[in-house]
Every structure is written in structure tokens, then in C-alpha cells.
Design an enzyme around this catalytic site. Structure first.
Site, PDB file in Angstrom:
ATOM      1  CD1 TRP A   1      -6.427   5.226  -6.031  1.00  0.00           C
ATOM      2  CD2 TRP A   1      -4.558   4.859  -7.017  1.00  0.00           C
ATOM      3  NE1 TRP A   1      -5.577   4.992  -5.218  1.00  0.00           N
ATOM      4  CE2 TRP A   1      -4.049   4.982  -5.816  1.00  0.00           C
ATOM      5  CE3 TRP A   1      -3.329   4.636  -8.205  1.00  0.00           C
ATOM      6  CZ2 TRP A   1      -3.052   4.671  -5.364  1.00  0.00           C
ATOM      7  CZ3 TRP A   1      -2.186   4.805  -7.700  1.00  0.00           C
ATOM      8  CH2 TRP A   1      -2.105   4.832  -6.164  1.00  0.00           C
TER       9      TRP A   1
ATOM     10  CG  HIS B   1      -0.890   5.362  -1.515  1.00  0.00           C
ATOM     11  ND1 HIS B   1      -1.501   4.290  -1.607  1.00  0.00           N
ATOM     12  CD2 HIS B   1      -1.920   6.249  -1.530  1.00  0.00           C
ATOM     13  CE1 HIS B   1      -2.987   4.399  -1.815  1.00  0.00           C
ATOM     14  NE2 HIS B   1      -3.323   5.654  -1.698  1.00  0.00           N
TER      15      HIS B   1
ATOM     16  CE1 TYR C   1      -4.076   2.165   0.595  1.00  0.00           C
ATOM     17  CE2 TYR C   1      -2.550   3.507   1.980  1.00  0.00           C
ATOM     18  CZ  TYR C   1      -3.634   3.199   1.304  1.00  0.00           C
ATOM     19  OH  TYR C   1      -4.450   4.438   1.160  1.00  0.00           O
TER      20      TYR C   1
END
EC number: 5.1.3.32
Length: 104
Positions: free
Chosen positions: A76, A22, A18
Site C-alpha cells: 500500500w 482510499h 488520494y
């Protein structure tokens, strides 16, 4: 500016992935967020529960919410769906939080 906070949930074992995704946020996604009035966007992680806490300041919540209709946002979401709890449309399962205190 309106302050918006929510909670989302990672699947176990995906904390590093994650963060990696990002850290490499697509420029088109950054542009879309800014175009929809997002500023001071932060996401925090509770490492013990895989719970994410998102905070963003928006100029107008109605305009910000329209980002969900954009192709880049939907792309996304699809990219992120395998590593976090998601709805049938791939949007993250999110719980909006009520502000109960603010100190300017």
C-alpha cells in the site's frame, strides 16, 4: 482504546487521486488494519495546504505499529508513495500529534 492522530502531506494536484484510492481501499488492507486493532479510522484533508489529518483508535499502539511489517501495508505504501511525501521505505512522512484535550 488509545486515540492516535498524525499529519501527512500530499503532493500538490493529488487530492482527488488520494480520495479515489482510499474510496477503493483494498479489502486486504482493511483486514490488516482491523487485525492490528484499528477502529474509527478517519482521514481529513486541508484542501488549501494538501495536509492530511489522520485519526484512529487502537486497542494497543504496539500491536497497531506492527502493521508496518506486513506485506500488504508495504505494498500500500508503495502504491501511495507517488502522490504523497514518503520516506525511503515508502512509508508516508508523518508527524505524530500530542493529544491536548479530550471530551468524552
Amino acid at each position: 482504546m488509545e486515540r492516535v492522530a498524525s499529519i501527512m502531506y500530499l503532493y500538490p494536484g493529488n487530492q482527488e487521486e488520494y480520495k479515489k484510492r482510499h474510496d477503493a481501499l483494498w479489502p486486504e488492507m482493511k483486514e490488516a488494519l482491523k487485525a492490528h486493532g484499528a477502529a474509527n479510522y478517519s482521514i481529513f484533508l486541508d484542501e488549501k495546504t494538501d495536509t492530511l489529518f489522520a485519526y484512529v483508535e487502537v486497542e494497543d499502539k504496539a500491536i497497531y505499529d506492527k502493521i508496518a511489517e506486513t506485506e500488504i501495508c508495504q505494498k500500500w505504501w508503495k502504491y501511495m508513495a507517488p502522490i504523497m511525501k514518503s520516506n525511503p521505505n515508502n512509508s508516508p512522512v508523518a508527524l505524530d500529534l500530542k493529544e491536548v484535550f479530550y471530551l468524552a
